[in-house]
Design an enzyme around this catalytic site. Sequence first.
Site, mmCIF file in Angstrom:
data_model
loop_
_atom_site.group_PDB
_atom_site.id
_atom_site.type_symbol
_atom_site.label_atom_id
_atom_site.label_comp_id
_atom_site.label_asym_id
_atom_site.label_seq_id
_atom_site.Cartn_x
_atom_site.Cartn_y
_atom_site.Cartn_z
ATOM 1 N N ASP A 38 0.375 -1.265 0.321
ATOM 2 C CA ASP A 38 -0.169 -0.297 -0.157
ATOM 3 C C ASP A 38 0.826 1.510 0.489
ATOM 4 O O ASP A 38 0.235 2.411 0.822
ATOM 5 C CB ASP A 38 -1.062 -0.505 1.569
ATOM 6 C CG ASP A 38 -2.326 -1.147 1.468
ATOM 7 O OD1 ASP A 38 -1.926 -1.317 -0.082
ATOM 8 O OD2 ASP A 38 -1.563 -2.422 2.305
ATOM 9 N N GLY A 40 1.478 2.608 -2.624
ATOM 10 C CA GLY A 40 1.300 3.760 -3.653
ATOM 11 C C GLY A 40 1.165 3.644 -5.436
ATOM 12 O O GLY A 40 1.959 4.549 -5.718
ATOM 13 N N LYS A 43 -0.550 4.214 -7.836
ATOM 14 C CA LYS A 43 -0.210 5.522 -8.612
ATOM 15 C C LYS A 43 0.611 5.537 -9.314
ATOM 16 O O LYS A 43 0.714 6.526 -10.631
ATOM 17 C CB LYS A 43 -0.538 6.345 -7.277
ATOM 18 C CG LYS A 43 -0.211 8.249 -7.543
ATOM 19 C CD LYS A 43 -0.415 9.028 -6.991
ATOM 20 C CE LYS A 43 0.783 10.515 -7.430
ATOM 21 N NZ LYS A 43 0.114 11.456 -6.751
ATOM 22 N N HIS A 66 -5.091 -1.317 -5.843
ATOM 23 C CA HIS A 66 -3.876 -0.785 -6.059
ATOM 24 C C HIS A 66 -4.209 -0.008 -6.940
ATOM 25 O O HIS A 66 -5.923 0.042 -7.590
ATOM 26 C CB HIS A 66 -2.697 -1.266 -7.495
ATOM 27 C CG HIS A 66 -1.946 -1.854 -6.902
ATOM 28 N ND1 HIS A 66 -1.194 -3.019 -7.725
ATOM 29 C CD2 HIS A 66 -1.547 -2.418 -5.488
ATOM 30 C CE1 HIS A 66 -0.712 -4.110 -7.229
ATOM 31 N NE2 HIS A 66 -0.721 -3.668 -5.966
ATOM 32 N N ARG A 165 1.914 -28.536 -7.989
ATOM 33 C CA ARG A 165 1.308 -29.351 -9.020
ATOM 34 C C ARG A 165 -0.311 -29.864 -8.778
ATOM 35 O O ARG A 165 -0.385 -30.937 -9.579
ATOM 36 C CB ARG A 165 1.996 -30.492 -9.811
ATOM 37 C CG ARG A 165 3.466 -29.705 -9.938
ATOM 38 C CD ARG A 165 4.572 -30.912 -9.899
ATOM 39 N NE ARG A 165 4.972 -30.523 -7.955
ATOM 40 C CZ ARG A 165 5.670 -31.612 -6.814
ATOM 41 N NH1 ARG A 165 6.630 -32.590 -7.830
ATOM 42 N NH2 ARG A 165 5.242 -32.188 -6.315
ATOM 43 N N ARG A 325 -8.489 -0.918 9.507
ATOM 44 C CA ARG A 325 -8.388 0.032 9.324
ATOM 45 C C ARG A 325 -6.489 -0.118 9.310
ATOM 46 O O ARG A 325 -5.289 -1.594 9.779
ATOM 47 C CB ARG A 325 -8.006 0.738 10.869
ATOM 48 C CG ARG A 325 -7.685 1.969 11.232
ATOM 49 C CD ARG A 325 -7.583 2.292 12.654
ATOM 50 N NE ARG A 325 -8.165 3.537 12.976
ATOM 51 C CZ ARG A 325 -7.735 5.299 12.667
ATOM 52 N NH1 ARG A 325 -6.638 5.404 12.711
ATOM 53 N NH2 ARG A 325 -8.682 5.926 12.758
ATOM 54 N N SER A 434 5.033 11.953 -3.918
ATOM 55 C CA SER A 434 3.723 12.119 -4.188
ATOM 56 C C SER A 434 2.802 13.170 -3.608
ATOM 57 O O SER A 434 3.327 12.907 -2.418
ATOM 58 C CB SER A 434 3.333 10.968 -4.865
ATOM 59 O OG SER A 434 1.937 10.675 -4.153
ATOM 60 N N VAL A 435 2.146 13.891 -3.726
ATOM 61 C CA VAL A 435 1.990 14.755 -3.130
ATOM 62 C C VAL A 435 -0.318 14.326 -2.996
ATOM 63 O O VAL A 435 -0.575 15.393 -2.081
ATOM 64 C CB VAL A 435 1.761 16.299 -2.443
ATOM 65 C CG1 VAL A 435 3.517 16.796 -2.632
ATOM 66 C CG2 VAL A 435 1.712 17.257 -3.792
HETATM 67 P P1 GDP Z 1 -0.956 0.283 -3.580
HETATM 68 O O1 GDP Z 1 -1.365 -0.814 -2.865
HETATM 69 O O2 GDP Z 1 0.794 0.087 -3.324
HETATM 70 O O3 GDP Z 1 -1.322 0.667 -5.182
HETATM 71 O O4 GDP Z 1 -1.258 1.400 -2.752
HETATM 72 P P2 GDP Z 1 -3.176 1.843 -2.535
HETATM 73 O O5 GDP Z 1 -3.995 1.867 -3.306
HETATM 74 O O6 GDP Z 1 -3.328 0.542 -2.433
HETATM 75 O O7 GDP Z 1 -3.006 2.372 -1.357
HETATM 76 C C1 GDP Z 1 -2.237 4.397 -1.108
HETATM 77 C C2 GDP Z 1 -3.237 4.723 -1.485
HETATM 78 O O8 GDP Z 1 -2.834 5.800 -0.892
HETATM 79 C C3 GDP Z 1 -4.336 4.687 -2.111
HETATM 80 O O9 GDP Z 1 -5.835 5.270 -1.475
HETATM 81 C C4 GDP Z 1 -3.892 5.606 -2.474
HETATM 82 O O10 GDP Z 1 -5.122 6.776 -3.827
HETATM 83 C C5 GDP Z 1 -3.623 7.004 -2.098
HETATM 84 N N1 GDP Z 1 -2.227 7.418 -2.464
HETATM 85 C C6 GDP Z 1 -1.411 7.717 -3.519
HETATM 86 N N2 GDP Z 1 -0.424 8.772 -3.264
HETATM 87 C C7 GDP Z 1 -0.849 9.402 -2.255
HETATM 88 C C8 GDP Z 1 -0.219 10.953 -1.941
HETATM 89 O O11 GDP Z 1 0.484 11.174 -2.613
HETATM 90 N N3 GDP Z 1 -1.027 11.488 -1.137
HETATM 91 C C9 GDP Z 1 -2.035 10.807 -0.915
HETATM 92 N N4 GDP Z 1 -2.799 11.769 -0.001
HETATM 93 N N5 GDP Z 1 -2.791 9.721 -0.806
HETATM 94 C C10 GDP Z 1 -2.013 8.796 -1.745
HETATM 95 P P1 IMO Z 2 -0.763 -3.887 -2.394
HETATM 96 O O1 IMO Z 2 -0.327 -4.691 -3.777
HETATM 97 C C1 IMO Z 2 -1.042 -4.776 1.868
HETATM 98 C C2 IMO Z 2 -1.232 -9.028 4.273
HETATM 99 C C3 IMO Z 2 -2.529 -8.650 4.413
HETATM 100 C C4 IMO Z 2 -2.091 -9.810 5.516
HETATM 101 C C5 IMO Z 2 -0.584 -10.319 4.762
HETATM 102 C C6 IMO Z 2 -1.347 -12.222 3.900
HETATM 103 O O2 IMO Z 2 -1.851 -3.171 -1.951
HETATM 104 O O3 IMO Z 2 0.423 -3.405 -1.766
HETATM 105 P P2 IMO Z 2 -3.126 -12.997 2.400
HETATM 106 O O4 IMO Z 2 -4.413 -12.707 1.647
HETATM 107 O O5 IMO Z 2 -2.106 -12.411 0.691
HETATM 108 O O6 IMO Z 2 -3.077 -14.388 2.651
HETATM 109 O O7 IMO Z 2 -2.312 -11.890 3.970
HETATM 110 O O8 IMO Z 2 -0.804 -10.037 3.880
HETATM 111 N N1 IMO Z 2 -1.287 -8.453 2.014
HETATM 112 C C7 IMO Z 2 -1.424 -6.670 2.403
HETATM 113 N N2 IMO Z 2 -1.091 -6.048 3.309
HETATM 114 N N3 IMO Z 2 -1.145 -4.452 0.138
HETATM 115 C C8 IMO Z 2 -1.653 -5.489 -0.167
HETATM 116 O O9 IMO Z 2 -1.098 -5.715 -1.016
HETATM 117 C C9 IMO Z 2 -1.153 -6.807 0.866
HETATM 118 N N4 IMO Z 2 -1.404 -8.180 0.321
HETATM 119 C C10 IMO Z 2 -0.940 -9.293 1.015
HETATM 120 O O10 IMO Z 2 -3.167 -8.035 4.771
HETATM 121 O O11 IMO Z 2 -1.534 -9.244 6.585
HETATM 122 MG MG MG Z 3 -2.621 -1.630 -1.124
#
Ligand code: GDP
Ligand code: IMO
Ligand code: MG
Length: 445
Positions: A38, A40, A43, A66, A165, A325, A434-435
């Site tokens: 997570d 970003g 983005k 994503h 497998r 959360r 990124s902002v």
């Molecule tokens: P990813 O899994 O790495 O692609 O990230 P996620 O999409 O799960 O979580 C990133 C969250 O932060 C998303 O809701 C984005 O829209 C948001 N986001 C990305 N870059 C920024 C930033 O620079 N500022 C803020 N406030 N939000 C951002």
């Molecule tokens: P992106 O690509 C944040 C975490 C889960 C859990 C552990 C195992 O959006 O960054 P699973 O479902 O794989 O058995 O869960 O890994 N987890 C992530 N946390 N971002 C992710 O992907 C995640 N993919 C798995 O929350 O703790």
């Molecule tokens: Mg994510």
Amino acid sequence: MLQFITKLFLERIYYKRKYKKEIYMLLPKIIIGAQWGDEGKGKIVDYLAKGADYIVRFNGGNNAGHTVVYKGEKFPLSLLPSGVLWKKKLLIAQGVVINPKILLAEIEHFTKRGNPPNLTIDPRVNIVMPYHQLLDAATEEAKGAQKVGSLKLGIGYCYEDRNNREGIRFEDFINPKLFKEKLFAIFPQKKKRIEAVFGYKVKMTAPDIYQEYKKYASRLSRYKGDVSSIVAKNINKKKILFEGAHGTFLDANFGTYPYTTAVNTISGSVFSFVGFPPQNLMVYGIVKAYTTRVGGGPFPTELFDETGIQIGDKGVEFGTVSKRRRRCGWLDIPMLKLANELNGFEYLVVTKLDVLTGLKTLKIATHHFLNGKKVSHFPSLLSDVSKLQPHYRTLSGWTQDIANIRRFHDLPENCKKYIKTFESLMGIPIRFISVGPERSALISV
Ligand code: GDP
Ligand code: IMO
Ligand code: MG
């Protein structure tokens, strides 16, 4: 004389950098999360996809979430590569596991918007089946307090079958006869396992699953294509952008095991997950300006106070998929240095810097103490990670809103200082900051 020598020296550095930048422009790019996911990535993939011919998702399943935000509209993606808005060629490599229902919903969403994805799925991709989800949920329940915090989407069990497998591959799935044969052979074993080991009553039957899933298969069959071969043939001819899912510390081997996902997430895994020879790639390490983690497992710089809650609220730190959360904490240099050791970052991208606006002070963990001894290398043993005591450098915060700033120069002094301190502690250049969530909310450094 001294001035002349300094000038020559600076020109040389500038020339080298420019040259290096030009060379690297030609390299395939790979996006890797440097923390626990997570960061970003979605983005940044969306932003870089403009200059790419192919965007390749190479690992994970729909446990990834994503997010792309464009003109106020939010696009949460879990399987389609995050370049989808650019109408580029999208590839799903064999390292990915696909829940067909979820992928079809994503395809449908973009098709309805008049943007049908130009998608190719590798025939070797494994399919996430409903029994994988049942097993995932049952195992998490049985683990009680030791649970990983899995999203219970069956991803780990799908990888188990893939590695052992017993998986149903995309090429089996879209062949009705083969799909039926495999499903009817595998299902009774899975049912027995869920019922005998975990004590659940499995209501679904193989014929029911077959009836539902063959419909998905027939809708997805048109996307079959040899992604490995496409990439191997085009790697030095076209611009290819690889999209990694999850994050370095969720890597099944090098992450905070067993509190990880079930697949590799580090840059080197791209070669076997896509199927092309090892070579030089431009690795972008995506780092959130603070740290977050969702689910269980150790987190040395975690904040348990008001500041943690404030960051979580302002950063809307709730899982894209799970809505849970996210736990929040400070940046951790030893952890990120290990991420660099594992991935070889050419550049860092710092995201969500805007979220830190308004905090009086900021902290960055420069090293840790383990059993009273200073440690600079992030340990591999989980019990050691759990015992780390971070040592922080404290910096002053800023109050000015930075969401509309587009030049590094215009950032508040303390904000620049935070970035510069982080960059120098890491020793890796920061390429973008990124902002805000929007595509345009980006500072090119
Ligand atoms: P990813 O899994 O790495 O692609 O990230 P996620 O999409 O799960 O979580 C990133 C969250 O932060 C998303 O809701 C984005 O829209 C948001 N986001 C990305 N870059 C920024 C930033 O620079 N500022 C803020 N406030 N939000 C951002
Ligand atoms: P992106 O690509 C944040 C975490 C889960 C859990 C552990 C195992 O959006 O960054 P699973 O479902 O794989 O058995 O869960 O890994 N987890 C992530 N946390 N971002 C992710 O992907 C995640 N993919 C798995 O929350 O703790
Ligand atoms: Mg994510």
